[in-house]
Each structure stands twice: as structure tokens, then as C-alpha cells.
Design an enzyme around this catalytic site. Structure first.
Site, PDB file in Angstrom:
ATOM      1  N   ASP A  97       1.542  10.053   3.717  1.00  0.00           N
ATOM      2  CA  ASP A  97       2.161  11.229   4.526  1.00  0.00           C
ATOM      3  C   ASP A  97       1.360  12.004   5.159  1.00  0.00           C
ATOM      4  O   ASP A  97       1.272  13.209   4.856  1.00  0.00           O
ATOM      5  CB  ASP A  97       3.468  11.950   3.767  1.00  0.00           C
ATOM      6  CG  ASP A  97       4.353  12.347   4.883  1.00  0.00           C
ATOM      7  OD1 ASP A  97       4.053  12.127   5.812  1.00  0.00           O
ATOM      8  OD2 ASP A  97       5.349  13.115   4.548  1.00  0.00           O
ATOM      9  N   CYS A 155      10.084  53.489   0.697  1.00  0.00           N
ATOM     10  CA  CYS A 155      10.641  52.257  -0.179  1.00  0.00           C
ATOM     11  C   CYS A 155       9.357  51.430  -1.113  1.00  0.00           C
ATOM     12  O   CYS A 155       8.400  51.020  -0.376  1.00  0.00           O
ATOM     13  CB  CYS A 155      11.317  51.165   1.004  1.00  0.00           C
ATOM     14  SG  CYS A 155      11.811  49.669   0.181  1.00  0.00           S
ATOM     15  N   CYS A 211      15.311  50.703  -2.805  1.00  0.00           N
ATOM     16  CA  CYS A 211      15.434  52.132  -2.522  1.00  0.00           C
ATOM     17  C   CYS A 211      16.881  52.623  -1.890  1.00  0.00           C
ATOM     18  O   CYS A 211      16.939  53.716  -1.730  1.00  0.00           O
ATOM     19  CB  CYS A 211      14.459  52.469  -1.321  1.00  0.00           C
ATOM     20  SG  CYS A 211      14.809  52.109   0.255  1.00  0.00           S
ATOM     21  N   GLU A 221       0.781  -1.097  -0.046  1.00  0.00           N
ATOM     22  CA  GLU A 221       0.017   0.025  -0.076  1.00  0.00           C
ATOM     23  C   GLU A 221       0.897   1.224   0.011  1.00  0.00           C
ATOM     24  O   GLU A 221       2.127   1.169   0.404  1.00  0.00           O
ATOM     25  CB  GLU A 221      -0.931  -0.031   1.166  1.00  0.00           C
ATOM     26  CG  GLU A 221      -1.915  -0.989   1.277  1.00  0.00           C
ATOM     27  CD  GLU A 221      -2.541  -1.168   2.681  1.00  0.00           C
ATOM     28  OE1 GLU A 221      -2.564  -0.361   3.386  1.00  0.00           O
ATOM     29  OE2 GLU A 221      -3.104  -2.180   3.074  1.00  0.00           O
ATOM     30  N   CYS A 234      19.194  48.550   0.512  1.00  0.00           N
ATOM     31  CA  CYS A 234      17.980  47.907   0.070  1.00  0.00           C
ATOM     32  C   CYS A 234      17.841  48.038  -1.486  1.00  0.00           C
ATOM     33  O   CYS A 234      18.312  48.977  -1.793  1.00  0.00           O
ATOM     34  CB  CYS A 234      16.902  48.780   0.702  1.00  0.00           C
ATOM     35  SG  CYS A 234      15.403  48.379  -0.002  1.00  0.00           S
ATOM     36  N   TYR A 259      -7.148   2.337   6.024  1.00  0.00           N
ATOM     37  CA  TYR A 259      -6.584   1.308   5.340  1.00  0.00           C
ATOM     38  C   TYR A 259      -6.397   0.259   6.204  1.00  0.00           C
ATOM     39  O   TYR A 259      -5.811  -0.829   6.057  1.00  0.00           O
ATOM     40  CB  TYR A 259      -4.889   1.474   4.997  1.00  0.00           C
ATOM     41  CG  TYR A 259      -4.487   2.371   6.216  1.00  0.00           C
ATOM     42  CD1 TYR A 259      -3.967   1.987   7.273  1.00  0.00           C
ATOM     43  CD2 TYR A 259      -4.057   3.951   5.712  1.00  0.00           C
ATOM     44  CE1 TYR A 259      -3.373   2.998   8.318  1.00  0.00           C
ATOM     45  CE2 TYR A 259      -3.248   4.590   6.862  1.00  0.00           C
ATOM     46  CZ  TYR A 259      -3.077   3.976   7.999  1.00  0.00           C
ATOM     47  OH  TYR A 259      -2.479   4.852   8.966  1.00  0.00           O
ATOM     48  N   CYS A 282      14.589  46.862   5.604  1.00  0.00           N
ATOM     49  CA  CYS A 282      14.977  48.329   5.272  1.00  0.00           C
ATOM     50  C   CYS A 282      14.119  48.960   5.996  1.00  0.00           C
ATOM     51  O   CYS A 282      12.812  48.884   5.863  1.00  0.00           O
ATOM     52  CB  CYS A 282      14.519  48.018   3.835  1.00  0.00           C
ATOM     53  SG  CYS A 282      14.142  49.800   3.039  1.00  0.00           S
ATOM     54  N   LYS A 322       2.374   4.664   1.479  1.00  0.00           N
ATOM     55  CA  LYS A 322       2.221   5.008   2.874  1.00  0.00           C
ATOM     56  C   LYS A 322       1.951   6.647   2.658  1.00  0.00           C
ATOM     57  O   LYS A 322       2.935   7.349   2.298  1.00  0.00           O
ATOM     58  CB  LYS A 322       3.750   4.945   3.536  1.00  0.00           C
ATOM     59  CG  LYS A 322       3.845   5.284   4.841  1.00  0.00           C
ATOM     60  CD  LYS A 322       5.380   4.898   5.592  1.00  0.00           C
ATOM     61  CE  LYS A 322       5.173   5.030   6.814  1.00  0.00           C
ATOM     62  NZ  LYS A 322       5.276   6.531   7.335  1.00  0.00           N
ATOM     63  N   LYS A 369      10.855   3.404   3.428  1.00  0.00           N
ATOM     64  CA  LYS A 369      10.695   4.932   3.274  1.00  0.00           C
ATOM     65  C   LYS A 369      11.558   5.242   2.019  1.00  0.00           C
ATOM     66  O   LYS A 369      12.632   4.893   1.875  1.00  0.00           O
ATOM     67  CB  LYS A 369      11.492   5.574   4.396  1.00  0.00           C
ATOM     68  CG  LYS A 369      10.513   5.254   5.578  1.00  0.00           C
ATOM     69  CD  LYS A 369       9.967   6.473   6.241  1.00  0.00           C
ATOM     70  CE  LYS A 369       9.546   6.406   7.536  1.00  0.00           C
ATOM     71  NZ  LYS A 369       9.246   7.595   7.942  1.00  0.00           N
TER      72      LYS A 369
HETATM   73  P1  AMP Z   1       5.775   6.178  11.138  1.00  0.00           P
HETATM   74  O1  AMP Z   1       5.071   7.293  11.676  1.00  0.00           O
HETATM   75  O2  AMP Z   1       6.802   6.393  10.295  1.00  0.00           O
HETATM   76  O3  AMP Z   1       6.041   5.143  12.424  1.00  0.00           O
HETATM   77  O4  AMP Z   1       4.910   5.173  10.099  1.00  0.00           O
HETATM   78  C1  AMP Z   1       3.855   4.520  10.776  1.00  0.00           C
HETATM   79  C2  AMP Z   1       2.526   5.359  10.391  1.00  0.00           C
HETATM   80  O5  AMP Z   1       2.511   5.501   8.887  1.00  0.00           O
HETATM   81  C3  AMP Z   1       1.358   4.887  10.900  1.00  0.00           C
HETATM   82  O6  AMP Z   1       1.194   5.235  11.996  1.00  0.00           O
HETATM   83  C4  AMP Z   1       0.345   5.416   9.918  1.00  0.00           C
HETATM   84  O7  AMP Z   1       0.198   6.579  10.463  1.00  0.00           O
HETATM   85  C5  AMP Z   1       1.173   5.608   8.718  1.00  0.00           C
HETATM   86  N1  AMP Z   1       0.635   5.160   7.194  1.00  0.00           N
HETATM   87  C6  AMP Z   1       0.602   5.445   6.211  1.00  0.00           C
HETATM   88  N2  AMP Z   1      -0.041   4.813   5.272  1.00  0.00           N
HETATM   89  C7  AMP Z   1      -0.338   3.757   5.822  1.00  0.00           C
HETATM   90  C8  AMP Z   1      -0.725   2.446   5.401  1.00  0.00           C
HETATM   91  N3  AMP Z   1      -1.091   2.294   4.041  1.00  0.00           N
HETATM   92  N4  AMP Z   1      -0.884   1.426   6.389  1.00  0.00           N
HETATM   93  C9  AMP Z   1      -0.362   1.468   7.558  1.00  0.00           C
HETATM   94  N5  AMP Z   1       0.193   2.594   8.050  1.00  0.00           N
HETATM   95  C10 AMP Z   1       0.119   3.748   7.268  1.00  0.00           C
HETATM   96 ZN    ZN Z   2      13.930  50.071   0.788  1.00  0.00          ZN
END
Ligand code: AMP
Ligand code: ZN
Length: 673
Positions: free
Chosen positions: A115, A427, A406, A111, A403, A222, A421, A113, A309
Site C-alpha cells: 500500500d 492554563c 483551568c 504477491e 477548560c 514486482y 481555552c 499488494k 482487497k
Molecule cells: P489500485 O491502486 O487499487 O488500482 O491497485 C493497483 C496498484 O496496486 C498498482 O498500480 C500498484 O501500484 C499496486 N501494487 C501493489 N503491489 C503490487 C504488486 N505486487 N503487483 C502489482 N501491483 C501492485
Molecule cells: Zn485552560
């Protein structure tokens, strides 16, 4: 069910379906206008018949609830984190550990990940009940009102669902939402947000959920947790989550060999730049749930899953030159012009160099080959110089002394990283920046006057300072380039209307250095009029929440300039608001101008109610313990404020009930007199 109920029910269903199609399936069935009309109709009905209102009605998605402190709650099932891996080697090792416990050949689900920040949502009988952040994994914050504003999260489920279950996922800020938010921030003269994850997390903790509602957050789910043995695999549970109406995405892949897993990773390592949101890796999970149970958990994470990662992308390019930009308040920002280079799916030509120290620390020189990196942040950063490639004869960079706009010698104040400035009055970028700020949405909100118009008005000599907007006549505007009668009329009307803008916004609009939107609000609340603010000492100013010495001094400096006083005098003549309207009726003045501060957890009333009581009875709220404080009212678990007050010895310390007595007994006395 009567007719009204049926009608409300039908509208809700229709709106829920439209929301689902739009936010989950990405297709729109009706125009925004039609959608808004339906929503309006529903809101109207719910207002007329409050007995049929429902906290899970889609009308509540726009917010309207304030949460001061998000309650901490314990997770019924712990939220684990994931072990990280950085190479295929690491993944192979993990897979071998898995195979040691599992006899069969193992299937994996790969899956994305996402962010963002993880969330655990509880559904009971198909209704969203509670949403909790991960916190430390054992306890998190209850952010339910805020989560409910996220349109792709269903408030009520359709189809078949377990009676009670948790679903976990990631709340993210899509790239587009962040762009939109940042465009607004830049227009307001605010620093744009750099990091989508932090912005998502900050947004989810906003107190006002109508603000959260506007942030464009999204959520991918998920993981379904239920006691019913509904699914035998992770893959099936994802499909079922989809059928229940959750946004799952079509990205996951079922793999039966590690080779396929590696391919998935490689594919997304480059394709991720085309996704509408940020991901920071791939999660690989053992598909079979009975195998997951067999593998179990370590102290921190499941043994049946691992995260891969991505590395931050890094490229080399050449620093061609440096531009120095002048902001609205005179702050100078050095910006690198780079030889254009491809990085993380976009062409990078410029990067911020922040300030002098940044340049000196890297010993950056023109023509240097630099490393540019893009990690979780949207804006690429120069992280290093390839000193091996430095040409002989290059010289140390000197930060500009004057600046660029000016010519005035720049100032760098002690303890500050930035140069500025000081030629505030003349300015050019500061003058136009200030004018643009004045008309901007969060300030006077004169949207009929855009940035281009401001520049034009300034060039023609019609507007030199913020008060000049109110001297404009329609006849003057019509003669300007590309100015139709209608838009001239709109401008005049917009300017006229801005005279009703409340004091707190006017205070923000006049552009006192370091006084942002929030500070202006707090100052307006505390001082209530520009006259009182003008007279306030540095110490009195510092008693306001969020106001430190830097801001206090800047306010004093602002009011010590006769030209500023003159502008304020003129603005006042034109009819702008320089006082907070008194919406609160005074009940008594038993508190006789005494000052109050509340600390600790209050139980008899909320802090807001307490502060209101103080004001209604003639007292004043201040925000810090100082010798100006008369009463400190302490709730449970009071901390440093109580200590400080005790040390001072001049502050009277009350509990909540003594505070109520103070008001009531005194008012009784007053009435008897
Ligand atoms: P980390 O924050 O680096 O420890 O990574 C773990 C976190 O990844 C989990 O707590 C989730 O919030 C996040 N995460 C994002 N996508 C997924 C996914 N598809 N399955 C499980 N965790 C995920
Ligand atoms: Zn200026």
C-alpha cells in the site's frame, strides 16, 4: 585509473554493498559509526576531486537537491491499474475468464499488494536513469532525485542485467518510519500523519530531497519490463530482479490451484498485521508471460492479473468515558476511552473524537457500543454506533463548557470546528506546552532541555515564560532533583548556543497561533525583522505566500498584547536573533522598493533567481496580486494572476526580458549619473 579514482571506486563499492546488506537483506555488518566514517571519507574525496564525482555515488543518497516542479514525462510503456475483487467468488470468476483463453492449466503467482504509490524506474547499462510516478498511467512526474535517496533502490546494478529495462514497484512508508516521523511531529506540536500511503506519496513530492532522505521510505519491486526475452514467467523475473540487487521480498508464492490462492489470501489476511509495512490486499498474476500476452489488457488493466482487497477490520466495543485534552495553543481534543479490544493486531483503548460536531453527528453517548475500524490509517476510528444495543435512559452528551485544566469558559470561533481555552497565560498545559515547543528541535533546538526538565523548571517556579530560560544559572540547576553538574552545564551551554538560532526559527519558537514552521520561514523572508513584522497591516501580511486572513489576524493579535511585546523585548536583550541576516549583497537600488510577482513558466531564469534579483536591486517580492503590486512578470502559460492583474489595471505587466531591461537599463542610468 589513478590511485584516487581507485580509492573512490572501492569506497563506493563497499558502501553500496553495506547499504544493500542493510536495507535489502536486513543485516548489518558494521556499526553506524564505521559506516558514517566511510561515507564521510568518500564525501571528502569527492569534494576534493570533483572531477570524479558521480550522480550515482552513494554519497548523494542524503540529498542536497531542490526540485521546484517535477517535470511531467510520458511513460514509454503505459502503467495500468488493477481490477479489484472482494471475494473468492470474484476470483473464481476471473480465473474462469482466464481459462477460457488459455488451454493449459494455469499457474498463478500471488504477491502482496503493497500500500504505497507505484513507481517506474528506468535502468540503462546498469545505472539508474529515471524514476517516474504513475500519474494517470500515460504520464507521470519525474521524481528521480527523490527516488535516489531510497537506500534499498540500487543506483548501480551488479551481476547480469538487460541493457535497458524498466522495473516497477511500490514506494512505501514502513510502519517504523511513520512512527518515527510522527514522534518528531508530536514533539513539535504538529498533527501526526494518519495514513502511511498518503505520507509516502507526500514525502516523495517534497522539494528538498535531503528531507526525503530522512523520511525512511522503502521500495518493493514486482515487475520487470524489457524487450529482451529474458524470462518466460513472472516468477523467474522476480528471482532475477532479486539477483540484480532489488528488494523483492520473500513473500510471493507460486500456486497451481485456486485453493492455494485462497489459502495465501487467508494467511495474509491475519498475518499482515505483523508485517513491517501496510498491505491492502493480494495481487494474483498469471505466471506465464506468453499467456499474459495472449490475455492482454482491457482499457484500464491487465486481464492477466487481479487484486484482492482486504476488508477494513471492524470490531465492536464500549465507550467508557471521554477525556478532553488541551494542546499547546489551547485547542481542545475529545478522546474516547474504550473498553480494550483487539483490532488489526493491536489492543485499542482510545480513539480521537476530533471535535464537538463529530460527537453530535453520531449522537454518541457514554456506554454506547461503537464500531471501531482500522483501514489504511494507523489510528483506529469510531465509525458508527450500534444504536440497537443502546441502553435505555442514556442521555445526549454535552460538550464541556469549561477548560478541564483551568476552568476557563471555552470558546468556539465561527467557522472553526475546535473549541479552545482562551486562558493562554495561565492554563497549565498551555504554559508548559509553549515552553516545550520553544526548546523543541525545529524551534530553538535546545536538546539539553527535555520535556521532563521543562515541567520541573516550571514547577519550581524557575521558568514561567519562554524568556526565563535565559535567566537560568548553573547554581540554580544543580540543586534540582536528579541534576548532575554535567547536565546542568550542558543545559546552560545549550541555552547559550540557541542565541545563534536564525530569526525564522525564533519566529516559529515564540508560538504565534497558526504560525507553523513553513509560515514562519515565509514571514521571515518577507519581512526580514520582527520590527517590520510587528508594524505590518493585515493586508500586508496577507500578501505573504500561504498567509490568509486567519493567520494575519492571529499575528496582529499577538503583537497587540503588551505581555508578548515585553517577552520579545527581553529575548532581544538576551541576544536572540530578531532579524534575517543579510546574506545577499545589494547590487543597486534601481527597483526602488517597488513590488514584484512572477507567474507562469519562466525560461530565462528560475523563479528563485528572479526573486533574488529583485532583492539585490532593492525591490520587494510579494506573493499575490493586489493593489500593492507594482509589477507582474509573466512567463509562458500565465493564468489567473495575469487575469487579475489586468482587471486591477494598476499593475504593470512585463515579460522576462522587459524585467531584465528594467534592471539593466536603470542601473546603467544610475551609473551614468
Ligand atoms: P489500485 O491502486 O487499487 O488500482 O491497485 C493497483 C496498484 O496496486 C498498482 O498500480 C500498484 O501500484 C499496486 N501494487 C501493489 N503491489 C503490487 C504488486 N505486487 N503487483 C502489482 N501491483 C501492485
Ligand atoms: Zn485552560
Amino acid at each position: 585509473m589513478n590511485d584516487i579514482q581507485t580509492k573512490i571506486q572501492a569506497l563506493r563499492q563497499k558502501i553500496n554493498t553495506l547499504n544493500y546488506n542493510y536495507y535489502v537483506l536486513d543485516k548489518s555488518d558494521v556499526s553506524d559509526y564505521e559506516f558514517d566514517k566511510m561515507l564521510e571519507e568518500l564525501k571528502q574525496l569527492e569534494k576534493e576531486y570533483p572531477e570524479y564525482d558521480d550522480p550515482n555515488s552513494p554519497s548523494h543518497r542524503v540529498g542536497g537537491q531542490i526540485t521546484r516542479n517535477f517535470p511531467t514525462v510520458t511513460h514509454q510503456k503505459r502503467m495500468y491499474s488493477l481490477d479489484n475483487s472482494y471475494s473468492f467468488e470474484d476470483i473464481k470468476d476471473w480465473a474462469e475468464r482466464v481459462s477460457k483463453s488459455i488451454d493449459d492449466s494455469v499457474e498463478y503467482v500471488c504477491e502482496l499488494k503493497y500500500d504505497g504509490l507505484s513507481i517506474s524506474i528506468l535502468y540503462e547499462n546498469g545505472k539508474l536513469k529515471q524514476a517516474i510516478t504513475r500519474g494517470d498511467g500515460f504520464q507521470g512526474d519525474d521524481v528521480t532525485p527523490n527516488v535516489k535517496t531510497i537506500r534499498s533502490i540500487p543506483l548501480e546494478l551488479s551481476g547480469k542485467y538487460p541493457e535497458l529495462f524498466f522495473i516497477r514497484g511500490e514506494i512505501i512508508m514502513p510502519k517504523k518510519s511513520l512512527e518515527k516521523l510522527n514522534a518528531e511531529r508530536i514533539k513539535e506540536g504538529l498533527e501526526p500523519y494518519a495514513n502511511p500511503r498518503n505520507t509516502a506519496s507526500g514525502s516523495l513530492k517534497l522539494q528538498d530531497n535531503s528531507e526525503v532522505s530522512k523520511r525512511g521510505l522503502d521500495c518493493y519491486l514486482y515487475y520487470v519490463i524489457t524487450d529482451d526475452t529474458q524470462y518466460s514467467t513472472q516468477w523467474d523475473s522476480l528471482q532475477h530482479a532479486k539477483n540484480m540487487g532489488f528488494k523483492v521480498g520473500n513473500y510471493a508464492k507460486l500456486c497451481s490451484t485456486l485453493e492455494e490462492v485462497y489459502q495465501f489470501i487467508e494467511y495474509w489476511n491475519t498475518e499482515r498485521h505483523h508485517l513491517p509495512f501496510e498491505i491492502d490486499g493480494i495481487v494474483i498474476k498469471v505466471n506465464s508471460i506468453s499467456e499474459q500476452e495472449e490475455l492482454g489488457y482491457t482499457a484500464k488493466s491487465p486481464r492477466w492479473a487481479i487484486a484482492y482487497k482486504f476488508k477494513a477490520e471492524k470490531v465492536e466495543t464500549q465507550l467508557l468515558s471521554i477525556d478532553y485534552q488541551v494542546g499547546r495553543t489551547g485547542t481542545i481534543t475529545p478522546v474516547a476511552n474504550l473498553k480494550p479490544v483487539q483490532l488489526a493486531g493491536t489492543t485499542v483503548k482510545r480513539a480521537s473524537l476530533h471535535n464537538e460536531d463529530f460527537i453530535t453527528n453520531l449522537d454518541l453517548r457514554i456506554n454506547d457500543i461503537v464500531f471501531v475500524e482500522k483501514g489504511g490509517e494507523i489510528i483506529p476510528k469510531i465509525v458508527d454506533v450500534n444504536y440497537d444495543k443502546r441502553e435505555p435512559g442514556t442521555i445526549k452528551l454535552d460538550f464541556i463548557k469549561n477548560c478541564p485544566a483551568c476552568g476557563t469558559p471555552l470558546i468556539r470561533e465561527e467557522g472553526e470546528a475546535a473549541h479552545f481555552c482562551p486562558n493562554e497565560k495561565n492554563c497549565p498545559p498551555q504554559v508548559t506546552g509553549r515552553l516545550e515547543h520553544f526548546v523543541s528541535r525545529k524551534a530553538m533546538n535546545i536538546d539539553s532541555v527535555g520535556a521532563e526538565t521543562v515541567s520541573m523548571l516550571h514547577e519550581k517556579g524557575l521558568v514561567n515564560d519562554i524568556a526565563d530560560f535565559y535567566t537560568l544559572k548553573k547554581e540554580q540547576l544543580i540543586h534540582l532533583d536528579r541534576m548532575a553538574e554535567k547536565s546542568a552545564q550542558n543545559m546552560i551551554e545549550g541555552i547559550e548556543k540557541s542565541k545563534e538560532v536564525p530569526f525564522e526559527k525564533v519566529l516559529y519558537a515564540i508560538g504565534i497561533r497558526h504560525v507553523g514552521e513553513t509560515t514562519a520561514k515565509k514571514l521571515a523572508k518577507e519581512f526580514r525583522s520582527i520590527d517590520r513584522l510587528k508594524k505590518a497591516s493585515v493586508e500586508e501580511l496577507e500578501n505573504t505566500e500561504d498567509v490568509g486572513e486567519k493567520i494575519a489576524l492571529s499575528i496582529r493579535e499577538y503583537f497587540s498584547d503588551p505581555e508578548h511585546l515585553n517577552i520579545i523585548r527581553r529575548l532581544r536583550e538576551y541576544g536572540l536573533q530578531f532579524e534575517t541576516e543579510d546574506t545577499q549583497e545589494a547590487i543597486s537600488d534601481v527597483l526602488g522598493e517597488k513590488t514584484f510577482l512572477f507567474t507562469g513558466k519562466l525560461t530565462a531564469f528560475t523563479r528563485e533567481q528572479a526573486e533574488e534579483m529583485v532583492e539585490k536591486h532593492g525591490g520587494k517580492n510579494i506573493s499575490a496580486v493586489s493593489k500593492n503590486l507594482n509589477y507582474l512578470v509573466v512567463g509562458e502559460k500565465a493564468g489567473s494572476k495575469l487575469k487579475k492583474a489586468q482587471q486591477l489595471g494598476t499593475v504593470i505587466i512585463l515579460d522576462e526580458y522587459q524585467f531584465l531591461d528594467l534592471i539593466h537599463n536603470n542601473s546603467a542610468v544610475l551609473r551614468d549619473e
